[in-house]
Design a protein around this motif. Structure first.
Motif, mmCIF file in Angstrom:
data_model
loop_
_atom_site.group_PDB
_atom_site.id
_atom_site.type_symbol
_atom_site.label_atom_id
_atom_site.label_comp_id
_atom_site.label_asym_id
_atom_site.label_seq_id
_atom_site.Cartn_x
_atom_site.Cartn_y
_atom_site.Cartn_z
ATOM 1 N N SER A 194 0.901 -1.331 -0.110
ATOM 2 C CA SER A 194 0.065 -0.007 -0.031
ATOM 3 C C SER A 194 0.852 1.177 0.083
ATOM 4 O O SER A 194 0.535 2.159 -0.348
ATOM 5 N N LYS A 195 2.113 1.239 0.354
ATOM 6 C CA LYS A 195 2.979 2.396 0.572
ATOM 7 C C LYS A 195 4.227 2.371 -0.245
ATOM 8 O O LYS A 195 4.890 3.606 -0.387
ATOM 9 N N GLY A 196 4.716 1.278 -0.643
ATOM 10 C CA GLY A 196 6.198 1.259 -1.241
ATOM 11 C C GLY A 196 6.005 0.881 -2.667
ATOM 12 O O GLY A 196 6.791 1.470 -3.285
ATOM 13 N N LEU A 197 5.239 -0.229 -3.378
ATOM 14 C CA LEU A 197 5.396 -0.476 -4.664
ATOM 15 C C LEU A 197 5.002 0.468 -5.702
ATOM 16 O O LEU A 197 5.886 0.680 -6.584
ATOM 17 N N VAL A 198 4.035 1.270 -5.591
ATOM 18 C CA VAL A 198 3.582 2.138 -6.480
ATOM 19 C C VAL A 198 3.236 3.840 -5.936
ATOM 20 O O VAL A 198 3.108 3.724 -4.619
ATOM 21 N N ASP A 199 3.527 4.406 -6.496
ATOM 22 C CA ASP A 199 2.967 5.976 -6.105
ATOM 23 C C ASP A 199 1.601 6.252 -5.808
ATOM 24 O O ASP A 199 0.713 6.019 -6.630
ATOM 25 N N ALA A 208 -0.544 5.846 -15.262
ATOM 26 C CA ALA A 208 0.261 6.909 -14.757
ATOM 27 C C ALA A 208 1.795 6.709 -15.417
ATOM 28 O O ALA A 208 2.517 7.652 -15.181
ATOM 29 N N GLY A 209 1.999 5.828 -16.243
ATOM 30 C CA GLY A 209 3.492 5.784 -16.605
ATOM 31 C C GLY A 209 4.427 5.020 -15.884
ATOM 32 O O GLY A 209 3.987 4.470 -14.807
ATOM 33 N N PHE A 210 5.572 4.547 -16.355
ATOM 34 C CA PHE A 210 6.646 3.782 -15.686
ATOM 35 C C PHE A 210 7.066 4.422 -14.458
ATOM 36 O O PHE A 210 7.443 3.912 -13.522
ATOM 37 N N GLY A 211 6.985 5.829 -14.184
ATOM 38 C CA GLY A 211 7.513 6.830 -13.409
ATOM 39 C C GLY A 211 6.930 6.241 -12.072
ATOM 40 O O GLY A 211 7.232 6.855 -10.953
ATOM 41 N N ALA A 212 5.420 5.871 -12.084
ATOM 42 C CA ALA A 212 4.631 5.727 -10.891
ATOM 43 C C ALA A 212 4.885 4.612 -10.083
ATOM 44 O O ALA A 212 4.673 4.103 -9.097
#
Length: 414
Positions: free
Chosen positions: A68-73, A121-125
């Motif tokens: 919930s907090k680490g894998l994606v933005d 949201a793209g790879f940056g997320a």
């Protein structure tokens, strides 16, 4: 109390449906070896596993926080993204269950979340460092560590118990196997149930129902634990058959070593917050236990199919989730189309599975007749492994030709 929108309610229900499939998909991790060796009756085994999965769900939230907090933005995630991720994970779970392959529900969820997030949201997320350190590296290390530990534990077990009475020793190992299987079930609850907690919490944050960086609410922990426990009780009998009989034939000593090794690896990873695949850990330990016994055979054809499924899990779930997210992007009607597709596909897979029913009555009936010949790895391990004390070595009379009998003397004419 959190405020719910319709899409958020759909996401929560779908997440619990995934948790349910996770339960019956991964029952084999805890109970396949216990059932295959006869240590517990099938229905008793899955009932025990269900209760301990529920208990394990309350022991930690470290893995839930990783998701919930680490894998994606969190800032770039909408509830529709979570819904699309769950669609990819559920369909992959059902397909691998249909063919009886023990793939990773964890990696299906990770792949679905990554694919849907990238499409939205793209790879940056996607936080690549978390993906590598807490998902990919444990995926490779877990089966290797658990397999090596199980192989060494099996050899040690046979050496230490070589002179013990056969029936009494077997009874003791069966009791130990029940305890170790319970530990794996508890560990499964601390690891896999939390993944659904994390995904629901992420959806609540995305929908504005809870504050960012929040821990899973109590009702999320309880509902996720109940869903995985119910799925576990129903039992994924197809995968239990593959894990218990398809990879190798286990004796109680091997089952005890495999379960104990896997439980140790899973509990350690849960404490560190690694989103570990219990399937990888248990499968590795089962193969290690198979190699640890003199004369033991690992069916590498089954193992190869399993390895292929492992490699496809992340990308396959990601592609399906990305397509689902693209369709959801058209608005409410797109989300409805994806929901209908998920329900229809799930119903079709269930109907196909009814053509050949596998349940607690025939789970130990291995479908392949005859033994698979030893592979190169098995032969190499057997060649360097001394026979355990007090055990009977493999009969080689079938492979060594008997000396030819001398021909009778020729009769001569008088």
């Amino acid at each position: 109390m959190e405020s719910f929108s319709l899409i958020l309610a759909i996401v929560v229900v779908t997440a619990l449906a995934f948790d349910f499939t996770n339960g019956f998909h991964d029952t084999a991790n805890a109970m396949a070896t216990t059932i295959s060796t006869g240590a517990l009756k099938p229905k008793v085994a899955v009932a025990m596993s269900a209760v301990l999965n529920l208990v394990g769900a309350f022991l930690s939230v470290e893995v839930a926080n990783t998701i919930s907090k680490g894998l994606v933005d969190e800032a770039g995630i909408r509830p529709e993204v979570i819904f699309a991720a769950l669609v990819g994970a559920i369909l992959w779970n059902l397909l691998t269950w249909l063919v009886g392959l023990p793939s990773s529900s964890s990696h299906a969820l990770m792949g679905g979340l990554i694919g849907a997030t990238v499409a939205s949201a793209g790879f940056g997320a996607v936080h690549g460092d978390v993906l590598v350190t807490k998902v990919l590296i444990p995926a490779i290390a877990a089966p290797l560590v658990a397999g090596l530990a199980a192989m060494l534990a099996t050899r040690l077990t046979y050496r230490m118990g070589g002179k013990a009475n056969g029936k009494s020793a077997e009874k003791g190992y069966r009791a130990g196997q029940i305890a170790s299987a319970g530990l794996v079930s508890l560990a499964h609850g601390t690891n896999d149930a939390q993944k659904t907690m994390g995904i629901i919490t992420l959806a609540l944050v995305a929908g504005g129902a809870v504050a960012p960086d929040s821990d899973p609410p109590l009702w999320v922990i309880l509902s996720a634990g109940m869903a995985i426990a119910l799925g576990t009780y129903l039992g994924g009998w197809r995968i239990i058959r593959t894990m218990g009989k398809g990879l190798t034939d286990l004796q109680p000593q091997q089952g005890f070593a495999a379960q104990t090794s896997a439980a140790t690896v899973i509990l350690a990873s849960s404490h560190l917050g690694f989103s570990l695949s219990t399937t990888h850990s248990v499968s590795g330990s089962v193969m290690g236990a198979g190699l640890g016994r003199k004369g033991g055979v690992v069916r590498w054809s089954t193992a190869t199919r399993m390895f292929v499924a492992w490699g496809l899990t992340l990308p396959a779930a990601a592609v399906v989730a990305a397509l689902a997210e693209w369709i959801c992007g058209f608005g409410s009607w797109g989300t409805a189309v994806v929901a209908v597709f998920l329900i229809a596909s799930s119903a079709a897979i269930w109907k196909i599975s009814r053509r050949e029913v596998v349940d607690h009555t025939n789970v130990n009936d291995h479908e392949e007749s005859g033994e698979e010949p030893s592979g190169v790895v098995t032969q190499a391990m057997a060649a360097v492994t001394p026979p355990p004390a007090g055990t009977v070595t493999e009969d080689l009379s079938a492979t060594i030709p008997a000396p030819a009998e001398p021909a009778p003397p020729a009769k001569t004419a008088v």
